[in-house]
Design a protein around this motif. Structure first.
Motif, PDB file in Angstrom:
ATOM      1  N   PRO A 276       1.431  -3.929  -3.924  1.00 26.62           N
ATOM      2  CA  PRO A 276       0.918  -5.065  -3.169  1.00 26.62           C
ATOM      3  C   PRO A 276       0.303  -4.701  -1.817  1.00 26.62           C
ATOM      4  O   PRO A 276      -0.662  -5.331  -1.386  1.00 26.62           O
ATOM      5  CB  PRO A 276       2.147  -5.969  -3.006  1.00 26.62           C
ATOM      6  CG  PRO A 276       2.973  -5.670  -4.218  1.00 26.62           C
ATOM      7  CD  PRO A 276       2.794  -4.189  -4.431  1.00 26.62           C
ATOM      8  N   ALA A 277       0.808  -3.659  -1.168  1.00 23.51           N
ATOM      9  CA  ALA A 277       0.236  -3.248   0.115  1.00 23.51           C
ATOM     10  C   ALA A 277      -1.194  -2.743  -0.057  1.00 23.51           C
ATOM     11  O   ALA A 277      -2.052  -2.973   0.804  1.00 23.51           O
ATOM     12  CB  ALA A 277       1.105  -2.182   0.777  1.00 23.51           C
TER      13      ALA A 277
ATOM     14  N   GLU B 108      -3.374  -5.815  -0.535  1.00 24.23           N
ATOM     15  CA  GLU B 108      -3.549  -6.455   0.765  1.00 24.23           C
ATOM     16  C   GLU B 108      -4.518  -5.668   1.638  1.00 24.23           C
ATOM     17  O   GLU B 108      -5.400  -6.238   2.287  1.00 24.23           O
ATOM     18  CB  GLU B 108      -2.202  -6.581   1.478  1.00 24.23           C
ATOM     19  CG  GLU B 108      -2.314  -7.200   2.859  1.00 24.23           C
ATOM     20  CD  GLU B 108      -0.987  -7.290   3.588  1.00 24.23           C
ATOM     21  OE1 GLU B 108      -0.986  -7.889   4.684  1.00 24.23           O
ATOM     22  OE2 GLU B 108       0.038  -6.780   3.091  1.00 24.23           O
TER      23      GLU B 108
ATOM     24  N   GLU C 269       5.820 -10.136  -6.732  1.00 23.38           N
ATOM     25  CA  GLU C 269       5.776 -11.371  -5.941  1.00 23.38           C
ATOM     26  C   GLU C 269       4.830 -11.257  -4.753  1.00 23.38           C
ATOM     27  O   GLU C 269       4.099 -12.196  -4.444  1.00 23.38           O
ATOM     28  CB  GLU C 269       7.192 -11.740  -5.480  1.00 23.38           C
ATOM     29  CG  GLU C 269       7.358 -13.176  -5.092  1.00 23.38           C
ATOM     30  CD  GLU C 269       7.030 -14.168  -6.201  1.00 23.38           C
ATOM     31  OE1 GLU C 269       6.377 -15.188  -5.895  1.00 23.38           O
ATOM     32  OE2 GLU C 269       7.406 -13.939  -7.367  1.00 23.38           O
ATOM     33  N   ASP C 270       4.823 -10.103  -4.080  1.00 20.86           N
ATOM     34  CA  ASP C 270       3.990  -9.921  -2.886  1.00 20.86           C
ATOM     35  C   ASP C 270       2.489  -9.896  -3.184  1.00 20.86           C
ATOM     36  O   ASP C 270       1.682  -9.950  -2.258  1.00 20.86           O
ATOM     37  CB  ASP C 270       4.360  -8.620  -2.162  1.00 20.86           C
ATOM     38  CG  ASP C 270       5.724  -8.674  -1.514  1.00 20.86           C
ATOM     39  OD1 ASP C 270       6.340  -9.760  -1.457  1.00 20.86           O
ATOM     40  OD2 ASP C 270       6.187  -7.612  -1.050  1.00 20.86           O
TER      41      ASP C 270
END
Length: 184
Positions: free
Chosen positions: A41-42, A45, A14-15
């Protein structure tokens, strides 16, 4: 064989979904490196945020892409060389200079040659730049801030080159015409 999933918007955590959607809208496709990074996800990002910051440096788009290709060639990252070859084309770098960068030689354009040389030096020395290399870069007409901005290029390529090596990222169909193979 890599066991890292190649996510799309539907399968991504989701992220990561919004970032993949943004890439799809901006580029018309999701680069497979983003699909691999989406597993963490990090990481996705971090890469996308740092890439946006790098785009705002005082280096021209051609200089930015030159550094990214030079480091990716040295790191033998086939995915990133192909992807940033497209960036060089968009920045109107001559095909001759693109070929030279992909062959680990110096572009004819003196500013691009200085960027490639210094970015490679930073990458090879892990940031322990020799004073003579710093001076050569400054003598080529660059400023101290641009030395530090090239640290961002090395950081970006650490994130993506390492991801591609670990996750065995396949080349997107859209990038296959720009394919590059590392020397054995």
């Amino acid at each position: 064989m890599s066991q890292f999933p190649l996510h799309d918007i539907a399968s991504a955590p989701e992220d990561a979904k919004a970032r993949l959607e943004g890439a799809q809208q901006k580029m018309g496709f999701i680069p497979h490196v983003f699909g691999k990074m989406a597993e963490a996800p990090a990481l996705l990002e971090a890469y996308m945020t740092l890439d946006e910051i790098y785009s705002r440096t005082s280096l021209t788009p051609a200089q930015q892409q030159t550094a990214l290709v030079a480091v990716s060639v040295d790191n033998r990252c086939e995915f990133c060389v192909a992807a940033h070859t497209g960036g060089l084309q968009q920045a109107d770098v001559s095909q001759g200079d693109i070929n030279r960068l992909r062959e680990q030689s110096a572009p004819e354009d003196p500013k691009l040659a200085a960027v490639a040389r210094f970015a490679r030096h930073l990458n090879a020395t892990r940031g322990w730049a020799e004073q003579s290399e710093i001076q050569a870069f400054l003598d080529a007409g660059f400023e101290q801030r641009q030395i530090l901005e090239l640290v961002i290029a090395c950081a970006l390529k650490t994130l993506s080159n390492y991801t591609n090596h670990i996750a065995e990222t396949p080349l997107n169909e859209e990038l296959k015409p720009l394919a590059w193979q590392a020397a054995p």
